[in-house]
Scaffold this active site. Sequence first.
Site, PDB file in Angstrom:
ATOM      1  N   ALA A   1      27.588 -72.551 -59.244  1.00  0.00           N
ATOM      2  CA  ALA A   1      27.160 -72.787 -57.864  1.00  0.00           C
ATOM      3  C   ALA A   1      25.664 -72.945 -57.624  1.00  0.00           C
ATOM      4  CB  ALA A   1      27.687 -71.651 -56.975  1.00  0.00           C
TER       5      ALA A   1
ATOM      6  N   CYS B   1      26.376 -84.698 -63.023  1.00  0.00           N
ATOM      7  CA  CYS B   1      25.275 -85.591 -62.664  1.00  0.00           C
ATOM      8  C   CYS B   1      24.805 -86.315 -63.919  1.00  0.00           C
ATOM      9  CB  CYS B   1      24.130 -84.840 -61.977  1.00  0.00           C
ATOM     10  SG  CYS B   1      23.429 -83.500 -62.948  1.00  0.00           S
TER      11      CYS B   1
END
Length: 463
Positions: free
Chosen positions: A110, A232
């Site tokens: 997170a 990503c």
Amino acid sequence: MALPQEFEQRMERLLGEEYPAFREALARPQARGLRVSPLKIAPEAFAQRAPFTLTPVPWAEEGFFYPEEQRPGRHPYYEAGVYYIQEPSAMAVGTLAAAQPGERILDLCAAPGGKTTHLAGRMQGKGVLVANEIHAGRAAVLAQSVERMGIPNCIVLNETPERLAEKFPHFFDKIVVDAPCSGEGMFRKDDNPAQTEWTPELPAFCAERQAGILDCAAQMLRGGGKLIYSTCTFAPEEDEGSLSRFLERHPEFEMVQVENAPQQFSPAHSEWTENGNPDTAKAFRLWPHKLDGEGHFAAVLRRTDDAEGRVPEMPRKKQSKKEQEIRDAGRKLVLEQIKALPADCSMELRKDKLFLIPETCALDLSGLRVKSCGVELGTLKKNRFEPAHAVAHALPIENFYRVCTLDTADGSAEAYLRGETFPYEGEKGWTVVTADGFALGWGKAANGMMKNHYPKGLRWVGK
């Protein structure tokens, strides 16, 4: 921009005739974005009053682009948790997760908090959001983000995926795995070490780590629940490859078609679309030459069986008569400073501190490294109560007796953030200090002055 030769060769093979446009995009300045918190204000309402030039992000209803020369991260609204500074492409994950009030959701990787705060805004304070980060320092940053954004129903943990899988079997409705990866999609970002640390062997190393994380996530998802996987990076080994291998190991999962997927998202795998129709895509790539944002990969999976786990409820510890008296006295003192507390919460005493715990967060967390759970109300000190910074952000302004509104236009809000005391003729006592109505923190009014109680570690220095 100089890129690793092996990376360029692979991307040219992957993109073919699109490669020159991709390479040109990486030479352009990065897009910048912020995401408004619906816990504070409706995004469209903020856009009308924002002191910045905002343009909507098409794939995130809470998201906006802002110009490079503007600095919303240095504005009091940022400190009030009105918005979160987030790279625009990264907002896609929260959109695909489509969090709903009342759900049990885990954000497994997170930090620093972008996905967590996005999920929280969609949940509207209902349900339980568990945000986990394996690295202690990053977990502390995550907890600070949760506090600043005023999220009442979040538990922040600093644990391994394996420990969580033992504690929460088949418990969550949704799990977000924004997996640690080789970071190729972030090569263009300012001051990003991904490019200098990249090696041709890195994607394989990351893919192996991703497999372990995904397997743990599978153990924690209930039947019918959804797993949102993202990276990503552009590396197929970490994107389509990681998911393909996961599906081979876990036949109880299937890819899910995303309805009304934004047109800026490119289908990621021909086998995960029907007849090549992009409207039927089940996994997506976000290319920097096709949208204003960095490189990302995202997909949604569903668990198809009926696995269901127990709710790990917090053991009800029997309190001594003295502990009950202290807690009852503390509640009375709290309600002298705060008009009302949420009805679906309990008050918990930990040493001399009081915490507000939503019923959905009353879980058995024994044996886990907990950074935060619920909202800190404040500290009991010899028959008096000193409210905590966190509660000023977590409760609506109308829940407080005394409110002092400072102006961002005249510099008074900035002065408060620097820790300055200022003249004030209002009622004596603990007072929530706001920037144009958005809570910043506490002050204490007495003798015509407002003593500043903004936390020293958060104060603006040299701003």
